[in-house]
Motif scaffolding. Structure first.
Motif, mmCIF file in Angstrom:
data_model
loop_
_atom_site.group_PDB
_atom_site.id
_atom_site.type_symbol
_atom_site.label_atom_id
_atom_site.label_comp_id
_atom_site.label_asym_id
_atom_site.label_seq_id
_atom_site.Cartn_x
_atom_site.Cartn_y
_atom_site.Cartn_z
ATOM 1 N N SER A 163 0.840 -1.210 0.000
ATOM 2 C CA SER A 163 0.000 0.000 0.000
ATOM 3 C C SER A 163 0.867 1.249 0.000
ATOM 4 O O SER A 163 0.659 2.179 -0.795
ATOM 5 N N VAL A 164 1.833 1.276 0.905
ATOM 6 C CA VAL A 164 2.695 2.451 1.045
ATOM 7 C C VAL A 164 3.531 2.663 -0.213
ATOM 8 O O VAL A 164 3.690 3.792 -0.688
ATOM 9 N N THR A 165 4.042 1.583 -0.783
ATOM 10 C CA THR A 165 4.850 1.696 -2.001
ATOM 11 C C THR A 165 4.040 2.323 -3.135
ATOM 12 O O THR A 165 4.532 3.196 -3.865
ATOM 13 N N ALA A 166 2.792 1.900 -3.276
ATOM 14 C CA ALA A 166 1.946 2.448 -4.341
ATOM 15 C C ALA A 166 1.695 3.938 -4.134
ATOM 16 O O ALA A 166 1.781 4.731 -5.090
ATOM 17 N N ILE A 167 1.412 4.354 -2.906
ATOM 18 C CA ILE A 167 1.152 5.773 -2.635
ATOM 19 C C ILE A 167 2.424 6.606 -2.792
ATOM 20 O O ILE A 167 2.384 7.746 -3.274
ATOM 21 N N VAL A 168 3.566 6.063 -2.404
ATOM 22 C CA VAL A 168 4.837 6.769 -2.597
ATOM 23 C C VAL A 168 5.079 6.985 -4.091
ATOM 24 O O VAL A 168 5.531 8.055 -4.515
ATOM 25 N N ARG A 169 4.756 5.996 -4.892
ATOM 26 C CA ARG A 169 4.902 6.146 -6.348
ATOM 27 C C ARG A 169 3.984 7.242 -6.878
ATOM 28 O O ARG A 169 4.383 8.041 -7.732
ATOM 29 N N LEU A 170 2.762 7.297 -6.355
ATOM 30 C CA LEU A 170 1.811 8.325 -6.789
ATOM 31 C C LEU A 170 2.282 9.723 -6.369
ATOM 32 O O LEU A 170 2.256 10.663 -7.166
ATOM 33 N N ALA A 171 2.726 9.843 -5.118
ATOM 34 C CA ALA A 171 3.185 11.146 -4.619
ATOM 35 C C ALA A 171 4.440 11.602 -5.357
ATOM 36 O O ALA A 171 4.605 12.790 -5.663
ATOM 37 N N SER A 172 5.337 10.663 -5.662
ATOM 38 C CA SER A 172 6.571 11.012 -6.372
ATOM 39 C C SER A 172 6.263 11.441 -7.804
ATOM 40 O O SER A 172 6.899 12.360 -8.337
ATOM 41 N N ALA A 173 5.282 10.782 -8.433
ATOM 42 C CA ALA A 173 4.878 11.183 -9.779
ATOM 43 C C ALA A 173 4.274 12.584 -9.767
ATOM 44 O O ALA A 173 4.365 13.326 -10.745
ATOM 45 N N LYS A 174 3.693 12.955 -8.632
ATOM 46 C CA LYS A 174 3.110 14.281 -8.455
ATOM 47 C C LYS A 174 4.170 15.314 -8.069
ATOM 48 O O LYS A 174 3.876 16.491 -7.873
ATOM 49 N N LYS A 175 5.434 14.843 -7.929
ATOM 50 C CA LYS A 175 6.567 15.671 -7.511
ATOM 51 C C LYS A 175 6.416 16.151 -6.071
ATOM 52 O O LYS A 175 6.972 17.185 -5.691
ATOM 53 N N ASP A 176 5.677 15.392 -5.274
ATOM 54 C CA ASP A 176 5.494 15.738 -3.863
ATOM 55 C C ASP A 176 6.304 14.759 -3.016
ATOM 56 O O ASP A 176 5.758 13.908 -2.300
ATOM 57 N N GLY A 177 7.629 14.882 -3.100
ATOM 58 C CA GLY A 177 8.506 13.991 -2.357
ATOM 59 C C GLY A 177 8.372 14.154 -0.860
ATOM 60 O O GLY A 177 8.524 13.183 -0.105
ATOM 61 N N ASP A 178 8.099 15.367 -0.388
ATOM 62 C CA ASP A 178 7.965 15.603 1.052
ATOM 63 C C ASP A 178 6.828 14.765 1.639
ATOM 64 O O ASP A 178 6.980 14.152 2.699
ATOM 65 N N TYR A 179 5.684 14.740 0.926
ATOM 66 C CA TYR A 179 4.554 13.941 1.405
ATOM 67 C C TYR A 179 4.932 12.460 1.427
ATOM 68 O O TYR A 179 4.620 11.737 2.388
ATOM 69 N N ALA A 180 5.581 11.999 0.361
ATOM 70 C CA ALA A 180 5.947 10.585 0.264
ATOM 71 C C ALA A 180 6.884 10.179 1.402
ATOM 72 O O ALA A 180 6.717 9.110 2.012
ATOM 73 N N PHE A 181 7.841 11.052 1.706
ATOM 74 C CA PHE A 181 8.810 10.725 2.761
ATOM 75 C C PHE A 181 8.132 10.698 4.126
ATOM 76 O O PHE A 181 8.365 9.798 4.941
#
Length: 543
Positions: A101-119
């Protein structure tokens, strides 16, 4: 009589009896296989309208699909938006996220260029739900920060990965090297070159491009070099076999880059420099030996292996270990580990030949033969063989492993602990070797394994190559001038059937000029730092 049903192939009757939640999951999984996001969304909306009870598996299937479509420009925005809606519903339904679950959301946030949220999400999920991230979890986040040239944030992610026990691979190290290069952080570039050297043997063209970009740039020339006169640098070079110090850049001025080959003795055709052997260092070697001993004691009789360790402490001057059973069974097929009469003769002949060859090559120093007691008994039963065995025992060059033991643990531990060569044709691919870590173990194996064959009854020993195919920064005392010089040699991954390895040679311009002049005026004869025998064996293995 009723025909038994195969649970892996349910019949049509069972399928029609599926409850709506199970049918929904089956259909979702079909969508993930066919990568059909549109149908999956329709199924999900229908499930919500029917108030179906959704599980973690339902949500993960949808998140996986959304994250896959988040990298496609034509579907990116809608996939990202829908993925976050699914995730929020998942949390409101009290479904506990897992690593997928977390991996999928991190991929979505990173594609959105929102690395801070993903981290922050990775850290929060680990703290609140005990989700342990993997390399694939961090990967899109790390690459996101690197692509955005947010170097400090990328370093912070790397630090967190280390804290969580996640090991970097070539793609991640190359990205960190590239962002360090593009932001002018020379010391970081040096650090990641070292990490590349420790992690991969040959680098990909993409990584080579990142390395070339750094050395082409002005920042590489501006980096202040360290002095080879520094005692710490000299000590590090000697400790690591003469070619690696790991403490900074050597020399000043512009860099010259060429692609070429290295001859069989390890001499670079571009700059004339001698490449060296790269072994695991003393601390790594000791840790490796302890790891082998720990695993051996879990699987062997602890007292037996402890006795061997104590014996080895009192007999620590061997420079080669011989896998007796492997040599004795050279080109032999045997059942259940037993010996036939011809095999006993083979054992005596080939083992004696190899041992004598080692004795002669190594300045009349005997190797240590590790042999299981059942093999030894086969030799002792024959009077013509008993004399030879007794000779070995009298000289203290034979160790018999006890009944019920696996002699692999014994000869491997001895070779690592004594930092010497191991004579065996065993490829060491069994499960016990897999426990030791592939990359680390292969690095040790390349530098210490001696293979053998027989030509007309005469043993031919194949020593480790005189240089290592890994990234090398070489600093050595030149025979042509009194100063030391620094250079880099990077082996490039071969993706076709080329016969020779291609290397990227990175050298100071002044070094190339002086080397060319010296080669014209001086007849060269390089000894190198490789494993050559007659004191070459002990010098290289003890470095």
């Amino acid at each position: 009589m009723d025909t038994p049903r195969n649970p892996s192939k349910p019949n049509k009757k069972r399928k029609t009896n599926q409850n709506p939640e199970t049918a929904f999951l089956v259909n979702l999984q079909s969508c993930t296989k066919s990568k059909d996001l549109q149908t999956a969304v329709s199924l999900y909306e229908s499930a919500l309208s029917q108030n179906l009870r959704l599980s973690l598996h339902h949500f993960n299937a949808l998140l996986y699909l959304c994250s896959n479509f988040a990298t496609d420009p034509s579907t990116q925005d809608s996939a990202i938006d829908y993925g976050f809606r699914v995730f929020n519903r998942m949390l409101s339904n009290k479904a506990v996220p897992n690593e997928a679950s977390v991996t999928a959301i991190v991929r979505l946030a990173s594609a959105k260029k929102d690395g801070d949220y993903a981290f922050e999400l990775i850290k929060k999920m680990n703290k609140e739900y005990n989700v342990v991230p993997r390399l694939r979890t961090y990967d899109p986040l790390l690459l996101c920060f690197c692509e955005n040239l947010e170097a400090e944030k990328a370093y912070e992610v790397e630090e967190h990965m280390g804290f969580m026990g996640v090991r970097l691979e070539e793609q991640e190290i190359a990205a960190l090297l590239k962002v360090s290069s593009e932001t002018g952080r020379g010391e970081r570039v040096y650090e990641y070159l070292q990490k590349l050297r420790n992690s991969v043997r040959c680098v990909s063209e993409e990584t080579v491009k990142a390395i070339e970009d750094w050395f082409h740039g002005e920042k590489a020339t501006e980096v202040k070099g360290v002095s080879f006169e520094d005692s710490l640098v000299r000590e590090a070079v000697l400790k690591n076999g003469g070619g690696w110090h790991g403490l900074g850049w050597i020399g000043e001025g512009k860099w010259v880059m060429k692609r070429g080959s290295v001859d069989e003795n390890g001499k670079c055709c571009c700059c004339g420099q001698q490449l060296v052997c790269v072994d695991i260092d003393d601390a790594e070697t000791e840790k490796f030996a302890q790891s082998i001993a720990g695993l051996a004691m879990e699987r062997e009789v602890k007292a037996n292996f402890s006795e061997f360790q104590d014996w080895l402490e009192q007999h620590a001057d061997y420079e080669a270990i011989v896998d007796g059973a492997n040599i004795g069974l050279y080109q032999q097929n045997f059942a259940e580990g037993g010996f036939s009469i011809p095999q006993v003769v083979q054992l005596k002949f080939v083992l004696d030949a190899v041992v004598k060859e080692l004795y002669t090559r190594n300045g009349n120093n005997w190797p240590l033969i590790i042999l299981h007691n059942k093999r030894l008994r086969s030799l002792l039963e024959n009077p013509s063989h008993r004399k030879l065995v007794q000779e070995w025992m009298d000289k203290g060059v034979l160790y018999m492993t006890p009944h019920g033991s696996n002699d692999d643990w014994y000869w491997l531990y001895a070779a690592v602990k004594l930092r010497c060569l191991l004579v065996t044709n065993d490829e060491m691919r069994d499960h016990i070797f897999e426990l030791l870590g592939t990359n680390f173990f292969l690095k040790w194996k390349e530098r210490h394994q001696v293979r053998y064959t027989f030509v007309k009854g005469i043993p031919k020993l194949q020593l480790p190559p005189p240089y290592s195919s890994v990234i090398q920064s070489a600093e050595f005392l030149s025979r042509f001038q009194e100063s030391e010089k620094g250079s880099w040699h990077v082996p490039i991954l071969i993706i076709n059937d080329e016969s020779s390895q291609t290397w990227l040679c990175i050298t100071r311009a002044s070094v190339v000029e002086s080397c060319d002049k010296a080669l014209v005026n001086t007849e060269t004869s390089e000894n190198g730092h490789g494993l050559c025998w007659n004191n070459e064996m002990s010098n290289s293995c003890n470095s």
